[in-house]
Design an enzyme around this catalytic site. Sequence first.
Site, PDB file in Angstrom:
ATOM      1  N   LEU A  26       0.831  -1.204   0.000  1.00 26.48           N
ATOM      2  CA  LEU A  26       0.000   0.000   0.000  1.00 26.48           C
ATOM      3  C   LEU A  26       0.864   1.250   0.000  1.00 26.48           C
ATOM      4  CD1 LEU A  26      -2.669  -1.105   2.616  1.00 26.48           C
ATOM      5  CD2 LEU A  26      -2.870  -1.148   0.132  1.00 26.48           C
ATOM      6  N   GLY A  27       2.104   1.134   0.446  1.00 21.75           N
ATOM      7  CA  GLY A  27       3.003   2.281   0.464  1.00 21.75           C
ATOM      8  C   GLY A  27       4.261   1.923   1.218  1.00 21.75           C
ATOM      9  N   GLY A  29       7.945   3.953   3.151  1.00 19.21           N
ATOM     10  CA  GLY A  29       8.639   5.170   3.527  1.00 19.21           C
ATOM     11  C   GLY A  29       9.764   4.839   4.472  1.00 19.21           C
ATOM     12  N   MET A  31       9.811   4.844   7.646  1.00 20.72           N
ATOM     13  CA  MET A  31       9.400   4.042   8.793  1.00 20.72           C
ATOM     14  C   MET A  31       9.292   2.557   8.461  1.00 20.72           C
ATOM     15  SD  MET A  31       8.998   5.475  11.736  1.00 20.72           S
ATOM     16  CE  MET A  31       7.916   4.293  12.512  1.00 20.72           C
ATOM     17  N   LYS A  49       1.694  -2.710   8.792  1.00 24.06           N
ATOM     18  CA  LYS A  49       2.907  -1.910   8.681  1.00 24.06           C
ATOM     19  C   LYS A  49       4.054  -2.621   9.378  1.00 24.06           C
ATOM     20  CE  LYS A  49       4.626   2.656   8.289  1.00 24.06           C
ATOM     21  NZ  LYS A  49       4.185   3.968   7.843  1.00 24.06           N
ATOM     22  N   ASP A 143       2.677  13.086  12.477  1.00 21.93           N
ATOM     23  CA  ASP A 143       2.923  12.975  11.034  1.00 21.93           C
ATOM     24  C   ASP A 143       1.640  13.244  10.245  1.00 21.93           C
ATOM     25  OD1 ASP A 143       4.364  10.475   8.793  1.00 21.93           O
ATOM     26  OD2 ASP A 143       4.641  12.648   8.902  1.00 21.93           O
TER      27      ASP A 143
END
Length: 1002
Positions: A26-27, A29, A31, A49, A143
Amino acid sequence: MTENEAEFLDFEHFRVPIVDGRPLELGRGAMGITYKAYDQSLHIDVALKVINSAILSGGNIRERFMREARAAASLRHPCVAAVTYLGEQGDDVFYSMEFVEGETVEARIRREGSMPVKLALHIVAEVASALTAAEKQNLVHRDIKPSNIMLVAGDDPEPDVKVIDFGLAKNIAGTDASATLTQGGFLGTPHFASPEQLEESHVDTRSDIYSLGVTLFYMLAGHTPFSGSTAQVMSQQLSREPPIEELSAQPEPVLALLRRMLAKKPSGRPEGAAALRRQTLNCLEAVKILERTGALPPAPPPPVAPATAAATMPADDESMATMIAPDLVLEPGEVVLERFELGSRIAASAAVVRFAATDRQRDGHPVEAIFFEPTAAGQTQLATNFEQHAAALAGVSAPAIESVLVQTRIGSRFFVCVDRPAGTSLLNVLKARRSLPLAEALLILRPLAEAADALAEKKLPHPGFSLFDIRLTPAGDPATPLSAWAPFGVKFDALRAASFDIAPLEGTLVKPAGASDESAAPAHPITSLASLAYEILGGSRIDSFHDRWTPLAELSQGGNLIIKRGLESPGAFSSGTQFIDSLGGNTVVLTPSGSATRPPPAPGAAPAPPSLPVAITPPPLPPKKSSAAPLVITLAIVLLLIGGGAAGLWFSGILGPKSPVAVPAEPAEIDTTPRVVREPNEPEPTPAEPTGREIYQTAFDRARQLELDAEYDDALTAYAELADSHPEDRDLFTAMERIASAISARFPDGVPAEDFPALRAPLEAAARHNSVTAQFLVGRALIDPEPTEAIKWLIGAAENGQSQAMVLAGLMLSNGRGVPKPDQEQAVGWFQQAADRRDMNGTFYLADSYLNGKGVPRDEKRAAELLTIAADLGDDRAMDWLGDMYRKGNGVPTDLKKAFDYFSKAVEQGNRSALAGLGVMHMLGEYVEPDPDKAVSFWKQGAEQGDASCMFLYATSIDDPERDNDKTMWYVRAAQAGDNRAMQWCIENDVSFAETTPEQTP
């Protein structure tokens, strides 16, 4: 988590689905990476995540994160995507969130530009409501940004709002509230971070209010208040006031709210989230009142964006105007050289500004104006390189390269203007089509290959190809086949793609400092073409968990091997044109201008390995011509019926051909045959009616003649019409299958989109009569334009025993194409049937299903058995996987000899991923004597071919201080290619690399 474990992406009771052999992200970064996963306990989809383990290393950071994440999990609110689980597996920490099916604010702005003020205020009020709930539990998000705010369509006109990633929140109660989560300092997005975050001082809810204020500015303006490098943005966030004046057309209550939210000191902002919500709702009510009374000024037009409609983030206006042009303010409306009128600014950096512009001498033709001012930024050498590159580019003759119209100096500035005809980006076409068939792809790839060859001839570095930078002009409907477009040209911007410190300001993130491409080696033109071809034809970019090249089922084995050779051994081709000619084979294709051409054979192309022969395209069939067969047959029947008199006239030449006839030396013999004499008024006898068999035979002969004349569409139609009335006649089925096979031989990569409309009805007619090859051809041609129809025909062909159709049907079912939802079990069934027929692809995909538990229970032993069969059939992917399994003892007993042999065989067939495993065995002395030099040579070879794992391993092998720059370059390139270990190294060593924006869009 080891690399092997990551490959399967099983996290306790969560399972990440694999699509096309890749985990569904989904994405990602700094983190970590967010996946779409399935909670096998609750039977629901979640967003999972996985935190970058490097961030949590050292001291008590890991324990503190776990404590803070548990506190965040206690937050429950309708506007918050709740944290549902927190877990640890090996070195990994992960947590699951409620899966939100919608669109991020960032995606909305990229798609449509700036947002209506009422919608923007509605979103702010909803986020403030979520922050109010968090504030009650002493939680700070830290964030808040457009990519962490989801919009979900609901029953009301306004969308529902969900704040995601509250798992990053920091519990400010009790412990040291100013401590940061990472040892390296600030963790977040500088464009949306509050000043106190950047200073690493105490933060509370007012920090989130500042970030939400930047988000409101972004929604109204289409860009962030500050832009530039990471350091520049951080400096401006700390010391400069946001340019509220840019939004002067907005109602004053909105501007006042923005000023309060964006106050540099927390004491100047609303005292809490509840107060912010009240003020926002009051502001929204004021806007509605102004709207009702007609006092609301007209909404400002959305900012002009690049061709993809991505929102832009211009650099600071005041500094850019004074730095670049003290004698010429660079702003829309300015005319340069009395010719080029500047429009909107589309990119900026420390020394460069780029504008959309128009050419007055050509009736407003679109161009792009680029200004380079090195003196203020101390980048003289960079400016020189830029100027030299532009000058050299002006001398390149290739239609696909956008022309350099003007290059000159204006004072200390270097100015260049590039032709930029209107069109649509290739990215937009693939968004609408997902992939293109080979014939359409060649329309785009051939001009780009010629451009790449022209750059190579001038010894200019190849900049690489980007879907965004390739445009088709004039634009057609992206959703329709290219053959339906008017004649178009292919253009790409060789100057924009080159790295000259020109950061395109799109979206909410900019390239971090130190992530310049200057250190990266120039792209090999063949590798760039092969990568682009792979993506256009339906392949996906390689990620950190699936760094293997995977053949495309829609492409022939020969075509797949050509792309593979281009990706891994670009030196096998003498030019880009030769690579594209090899990919196209002898198939007749259309050039972008619409004219038919036949590409020449590729001389000297490297032969395919003996175990995987390249399918050879037969010579082209003769051109379609008008047939005289029906006329001849009709005349023959008439002659038979009329009798000898008419026949005599025919043979004597009266009705026959007018060719010269030799005159005999002797008088002809008089015919004494008795003749029937009729009375003057006696009627002609009625000829006998032809029998049904005679009618059938006449029609069959006509169809056969059409087939012999290569008029395949008419022949198929004729045979199918006979089959309608004679379904029991197997000769008709044989004839239709024979023609379909001839068409398949003519188009080994599937019927091209431009040829399919003429053949569709005849092929479908044959397919309805169970011509297996016709069913397969129709299904394959409809995969992209009509997947629902495609799956029906492919399943029909599969049911009739066509193994390629089984594989394609299985892939479509696995991916949910043409069906309401993915059906992994049925997909496995078709892979199994293909494997039973010794189909290499079917066997490999069946092994992949067992290896990843897709549609069947996960079974490494069974997967190893199937991979062994696929490897025996010549599949180098299977060889590489088996090498890894035998080396680590996964599903099979550890056997280093077999591991070494499989890795070696895969490398012999050009598999670049196997170079990593083979190098590791040489480095560790597994089965062979330790040989670090040989290991490094393997890794270097794979790194130069673009394998992410080899890049990382090669970087680890460089220990010469004088080569630190090379070492860093390979770590960065490996991180950019998706290697998690390289990303961790970059984070730990404070080396920036390009980062995508995490989004929770399905």
